[in-house]
Design a protein around this motif. Sequence first.
Motif, PDB file in Angstrom:
ATOM      1  N   VAL A 182       0.879  -1.163   0.000  1.00 47.59           N
ATOM      2  CA  VAL A 182       0.000   0.000   0.000  1.00 47.59           C
ATOM      3  C   VAL A 182       0.918   1.215   0.000  1.00 47.59           C
ATOM      4  N   VAL A 183       0.693   2.132  -0.931  1.00 45.05           N
ATOM      5  CA  VAL A 183       1.508   3.340  -1.045  1.00 45.05           C
ATOM      6  C   VAL A 183       0.690   4.526  -0.553  1.00 45.05           C
ATOM      7  N   CYS A 184       1.341   5.402   0.203  1.00 47.77           N
ATOM      8  CA  CYS A 184       0.660   6.592   0.715  1.00 47.77           C
ATOM      9  C   CYS A 184       1.525   7.817   0.482  1.00 47.77           C
ATOM     10  N   GLY A 185       0.920   8.876  -0.029  1.00 45.06           N
ATOM     11  CA  GLY A 185       1.621  10.136  -0.227  1.00 45.06           C
ATOM     12  C   GLY A 185       1.702  10.921   1.068  1.00 45.06           C
ATOM     13  N   ALA A 186       2.865  11.542   1.296  1.00 48.16           N
ATOM     14  CA  ALA A 186       3.075  12.352   2.497  1.00 48.16           C
ATOM     15  C   ALA A 186       3.662  13.690   2.088  1.00 48.16           C
ATOM     16  N   ASP A 187       2.998  14.782   2.487  1.00 51.73           N
ATOM     17  CA  ASP A 187       3.514  16.107   2.148  1.00 51.73           C
ATOM     18  C   ASP A 187       3.495  17.067   3.334  1.00 51.73           C
ATOM     19  N   GLY A 188       3.245  16.555   4.533  1.00 55.39           N
ATOM     20  CA  GLY A 188       3.238  17.402   5.706  1.00 55.39           C
ATOM     21  C   GLY A 188       1.907  18.073   5.981  1.00 55.39           C
ATOM     22  N   SER A 189       0.916  17.876   5.122  1.00 55.95           N
ATOM     23  CA  SER A 189      -0.383  18.514   5.314  1.00 55.95           C
ATOM     24  C   SER A 189      -1.247  17.700   6.274  1.00 55.95           C
ATOM     25  N   VAL A 190      -2.287  18.343   6.790  1.00 56.11           N
ATOM     26  CA  VAL A 190      -3.243  17.656   7.657  1.00 56.11           C
ATOM     27  C   VAL A 190      -3.924  16.527   6.884  1.00 56.11           C
ATOM     28  N   GLY A 191      -4.274  16.799   5.629  1.00 56.08           N
ATOM     29  CA  GLY A 191      -4.917  15.778   4.803  1.00 56.08           C
ATOM     30  C   GLY A 191      -4.039  14.556   4.610  1.00 56.08           C
ATOM     31  N   ALA A 192      -2.753  14.777   4.427  1.00 57.81           N
ATOM     32  CA  ALA A 192      -1.826  13.651   4.256  1.00 57.81           C
ATOM     33  C   ALA A 192      -1.714  12.830   5.530  1.00 57.81           C
ATOM     34  N   ARG A 193      -1.804  13.474   6.675  1.00 52.12           N
ATOM     35  CA  ARG A 193      -1.746  12.744   7.953  1.00 52.12           C
ATOM     36  C   ARG A 193      -2.952  11.804   8.080  1.00 52.12           C
ATOM     37  N   ALA A 252      16.282  16.154   1.647  1.00 54.40           N
ATOM     38  CA  ALA A 252      15.705  14.800   1.701  1.00 54.40           C
ATOM     39  C   ALA A 252      15.768  14.237   3.118  1.00 54.40           C
ATOM     40  N   ALA A 253      16.883  14.448   3.814  1.00 55.32           N
ATOM     41  CA  ALA A 253      17.026  13.937   5.186  1.00 55.32           C
ATOM     42  C   ALA A 253      16.019  14.612   6.124  1.00 55.32           C
ATOM     43  N   ALA A 254      15.822  15.919   5.958  1.00 51.00           N
ATOM     44  CA  ALA A 254      14.856  16.637   6.797  1.00 51.00           C
ATOM     45  C   ALA A 254      13.439  16.155   6.530  1.00 51.00           C
ATOM     46  N   ILE A 255      13.104  15.947   5.268  1.00 55.92           N
ATOM     47  CA  ILE A 255      11.773  15.441   4.923  1.00 55.92           C
ATOM     48  C   ILE A 255      11.578  14.034   5.463  1.00 55.92           C
ATOM     49  N   ARG A 256      12.594  13.175   5.306  1.00 56.75           N
ATOM     50  CA  ARG A 256      12.512  11.809   5.831  1.00 56.75           C
ATOM     51  C   ARG A 256      12.274  11.822   7.344  1.00 56.75           C
ATOM     52  N   ALA A 257      12.979  12.688   8.057  1.00 60.80           N
ATOM     53  CA  ALA A 257      12.810  12.776   9.515  1.00 60.80           C
ATOM     54  C   ALA A 257      11.399  13.235   9.871  1.00 60.80           C
ATOM     55  N   ASP A 258      10.875  14.212   9.127  1.00 61.51           N
ATOM     56  CA  ASP A 258       9.520  14.703   9.371  1.00 61.51           C
ATOM     57  C   ASP A 258       8.486  13.609   9.101  1.00 61.51           C
ATOM     58  N   VAL A 259       8.655  12.888   8.004  1.00 63.47           N
ATOM     59  CA  VAL A 259       7.730  11.795   7.673  1.00 63.47           C
ATOM     60  C   VAL A 259       7.804  10.703   8.745  1.00 63.47           C
TER      61      VAL A 259
END
Length: 171
Positions: A9-20, A69-76
Motif C-alpha cells: 500500500v503506497v501513501c503520499g506524504a507532504d506534511g499537510s493535515v490531509g496527508a496525515r 531529503a534527510a529533513a523530509i525523511r525525519a519529518d515523515v
Amino acid sequence: MTGSRGGVVVCGADGSVGARHALARAVRSAASRGARLRVVAAFDPPDRSFGWTVGGGVGIPIPSTTEVAAAIRADVADTLDDVLDELAAEIPVSPELDIVVEVGPPSSVLLAESMDAVELVVGHRGHGVVSALGSVALACLLHASCPVTVVPEPASRAATITVEAPAAARA
C-alpha cells in the motif's frame, strides 16, 4: 510487524493535515491486508541558480538536496510514529514500513512508486491550489495503475473516494 503477503500500500506524504489522515487510512489498509506500507514524499530540489546575499555579500547557505531529503525523511518518520502511536490500540501489530523520499513532481513520484501497489492512498488536498480535489489526487485518480483512495480531512463533509483503474490500465 506483519509480512508483505498482501502486497504494498503506497501513501503520499507532504506534511499537510490531509496527508496525515491519509496516512492513518493507509496504515489501517496495510494492516488489514497484511501488506507492506510505503510512505512516499516528493520535493523539488533546492534552487541553486541564484545566490542569496545579505549586507556585504555574506551568502545564506542553501541546503543541499541530500539535506532537504534527510529533513523530509525525519519529518515523515515523526508523523508516521505519531500515527502508529494513535492507532496502537486499534492496530497492535504495525505493517512493515518503508519511507521513500524522492526529487520530482509529487504526482509523478507517487505514480511511479505505486506501479506494484495494491492501493494508493492520498489526501484530499495537499499544498496545491489547482483544483477542488487537489492536483496530485486528481493526477493519481486519472493515471494510477492500482485502486486510489482519496481521504478527506475529518472536518470535511466529503466522502472517502476509492477508484479502481480499468483492467486495461492494470495490464
